[in-house]
Design a protein around this motif. Structure first.
Motif, PDB file in Angstrom:
ATOM      1  N   ASP A 244       0.812  -1.218   0.000  1.00 25.47           N
ATOM      2  CA  ASP A 244       0.000   0.000   0.000  1.00 25.47           C
ATOM      3  C   ASP A 244       0.845   1.268   0.000  1.00 25.47           C
ATOM      4  O   ASP A 244       0.533   2.236  -0.709  1.00 25.47           O
ATOM      5  N   LEU A 247       2.306   1.882  -3.403  1.00 18.52           N
ATOM      6  CA  LEU A 247       1.275   2.303  -4.344  1.00 18.52           C
ATOM      7  C   LEU A 247       0.913   3.768  -4.160  1.00 18.52           C
ATOM      8  O   LEU A 247       0.680   4.493  -5.132  1.00 18.52           O
ATOM      9  N   LYS A 251       1.392   6.545  -7.142  1.00 19.64           N
ATOM     10  CA  LYS A 251       0.336   7.443  -7.631  1.00 19.64           C
ATOM     11  C   LYS A 251       0.881   8.860  -7.802  1.00 19.64           C
ATOM     12  O   LYS A 251       0.528   9.561  -8.755  1.00 19.64           O
ATOM     13  N   GLU A 255       0.882  11.139 -11.247  1.00 20.96           N
ATOM     14  CA  GLU A 255       0.353  12.508 -11.280  1.00 20.96           C
ATOM     15  C   GLU A 255       1.421  13.497 -11.749  1.00 20.96           C
ATOM     16  O   GLU A 255       1.115  14.439 -12.497  1.00 20.96           O
ATOM     17  N   GLU A 292      -2.257  -3.837 -10.615  1.00 23.47           N
ATOM     18  CA  GLU A 292      -3.413  -3.873 -11.510  1.00 23.47           C
ATOM     19  C   GLU A 292      -4.429  -2.801 -11.130  1.00 23.47           C
ATOM     20  O   GLU A 292      -5.004  -2.131 -11.994  1.00 23.47           O
ATOM     21  N   LYS A 293      -4.644  -2.607  -9.826  1.00 24.86           N
ATOM     22  CA  LYS A 293      -5.585  -1.572  -9.374  1.00 24.86           C
ATOM     23  C   LYS A 293      -5.082  -0.185  -9.728  1.00 24.86           C
ATOM     24  O   LYS A 293      -5.854   0.688 -10.139  1.00 24.86           O
ATOM     25  N   LEU A 294      -3.765   0.034  -9.565  1.00 26.82           N
ATOM     26  CA  LEU A 294      -3.179   1.339  -9.894  1.00 26.82           C
ATOM     27  C   LEU A 294      -3.339   1.621 -11.384  1.00 26.82           C
ATOM     28  O   LEU A 294      -3.727   2.728 -11.780  1.00 26.82           O
ATOM     29  N   ALA A 296      -5.563   0.379 -13.439  1.00 27.18           N
ATOM     30  CA  ALA A 296      -6.977   0.587 -13.749  1.00 27.18           C
ATOM     31  C   ALA A 296      -7.440   1.972 -13.310  1.00 27.18           C
ATOM     32  O   ALA A 296      -8.222   2.632 -14.004  1.00 27.18           O
ATOM     33  N   GLN A 297      -6.938   2.430 -12.169  1.00 31.29           N
ATOM     34  CA  GLN A 297      -7.348   3.724 -11.640  1.00 31.29           C
ATOM     35  C   GLN A 297      -6.986   4.859 -12.596  1.00 31.29           C
ATOM     36  O   GLN A 297      -7.732   5.824 -12.746  1.00 31.29           O
ATOM     37  N   TYR A 298      -5.814   4.723 -13.253  1.00 26.64           N
ATOM     38  CA  TYR A 298      -5.350   5.797 -14.129  1.00 26.64           C
ATOM     39  C   TYR A 298      -5.541   5.481 -15.613  1.00 26.64           C
ATOM     40  O   TYR A 298      -5.060   6.220 -16.472  1.00 26.64           O
ATOM     41  N   GLY A 299      -6.214   4.388 -15.910  1.00 29.54           N
ATOM     42  CA  GLY A 299      -6.511   4.068 -17.295  1.00 29.54           C
ATOM     43  C   GLY A 299      -5.298   3.716 -18.117  1.00 29.54           C
ATOM     44  O   GLY A 299      -5.242   4.013 -19.317  1.00 29.54           O
TER      45      GLY A 299
END
Length: 364
Positions: A244, A247, A251, A255, A292-294, A296-299
């Motif tokens: 976590d 991650l 992020k 950004e 995978e979640k990261l 998906a979150q940012y496309g």
């Protein structure tokens, strides 16, 4: 027997998907030359990214699909690659001796960023590209060690201005570590570091590279922002672990690149799972599915998910990263797939109008 036409070939090309772009071969604009004579087809496809280990398999797939069509007597398929220079940030001029710069970054240290950068550069070279790597992680440079370059090796100077990069495993290598004493820490403030790294990038005599991989310092501070604003970067790869905390920092990296208009090509997740060498039990030591979640979150895409592997660590520390030490291994194949996907996403990020193919059809 049905006559073989241009439409016959187009129909086949529409049915075959390039796994690295997600587009069918016709939509992707790969068709360059087509000649049809009495049911005999000869065509050339041209990919916009390094794919030396992939193109023969693709050629065979297309050939088999064409020869399965009614009226086709034979099919000869050639797959070539042409790597173009792609536009970086609007306000940053390009480099005459480097087509595309790839920044490999992480929000925090210790996630395997440098190992990923080394294997990415080597994998791109194995795919047939001209590749260089710059170790911009000035406070903890490690690319010299990973590429097996002996301590104390120094680059030559040309015309009192240009550094001649060292070379290992077919990759040009440059690092601040080649200019300093390994036993003396670099104690510089941010502006000094940024200036030194910009000088290394612009005053190294890179030899007409298709890709320059930059192993960025960890974090998202002034050094990273300055480099992102002044170096023409075609795209960035974000490296993380499923943890976590990693991650959250990753992020911030995503950004940062978005704020300076640099495309994020995708996410690489290291240490995704540990496989016990004795019993084969799989355990997610740092969490599961974080990369995978990261993504998906940012496309963006998850470019690779790599296990916590002693082999990767030992091979890098030994001066032969996985792609070189064990090129036929499953791990090496993951890096190769990652490299092709990175190149493909750069080509897609600023896709020019496809050149009109040369077509010749005769029933004689």
């Amino acid at each position: 027997m049905s006559a073989v036409t241009h439409a016959t070939v187009e129909t086949v090309l529409r049915q075959i998907i390039d796994p690295h772009t997600g587009q069918n071969l016709l939509e992707a604009g790969y068709l360059r030359d087509l000649d049809i004579q009495a049911g005999r087809i000869a065509l050339t496809l041209e990919l916009g990214y390094a794919a030396g280990l992939f193109k023969n398999g693709l050629a065979q797939t297309v050939q088999m699909a064409l020869e399965a069509q009614d009226g086709v007597a034979s099919a000869q398929v050639k797959v070539e690659t042409r790597i173009a220079a792609h536009k970086a940030q609007a306000q940053v001029p390009g480099m005459s001796n480097v087509k595309n710069i790839i920044a490999v970054a992480s929000g925090k240290g210790g996630v395997g960023k440098s190992t990923t950068a080394a294997n990415l550069a080597l994998a791109l070279a194995r795919e047939g590209a001209r590749v260089g790597i710059l170790d911009a992680d000035i406070y903890g440079p490690s690319q010299g060690i990973m590429f097996g370059i002996a301590e104390g090796t120094r680059p030559k100077i040309r015309e009192q201005k240009w550094f001649i990069p060292l070379e290992a495993y077919g990759v040009e290598v440059m690092s601040m570590a080649f200019l300093t004493d390994d036993n003396t820490p670099v104690v510089w403030r941010g502006p000094m570091v940024s200036g030194a790294l910009l000088q290394l990038i612009t005053q190294t005599a890179w030899n007409d590279l298709d890709y320059l991989v930059i192993d960025m310092p960890p974090g998202t501070g002034d050094i990273q922002l300055t480099l992102a604003q002044k170096v023409p970067v075609a795209g960035a790869v974000i490296v993380t672990t499923p943890q976590d905390l990693a991650l959250l920092d990753a992020k911030k990296g995503v950004e940062m690149f978005r704020k300076v208009n640099i495309p994020v090509l995708g996410v690489v997740e290291n240490m995704a799972v540990h496989i016990c060498s004795n019993c084969g039990h799989a355990e997610h030591l740092f969490g599961e599915g974080g990369g995978e979640k990261l993504a998906a979150q940012y496309g963006v895409d998850l470019l690779a998910s790599l296990p916590l592997s002693m082999a990767i660590r030992m091979q890098a520390d030994g001066g032969k990263p996985t792609v070189i030490a064990d090129p036929q291994s499953q791990l090496a194949m993951i890096y190769q797939e990652m490299a092709r996907s990175v190149g493909a996403r750069i080509a897609l990020s600023e896709k020019a109008a496809p050149a009109m193919p040369s077509i010749s059809i005769s029933d004689d």
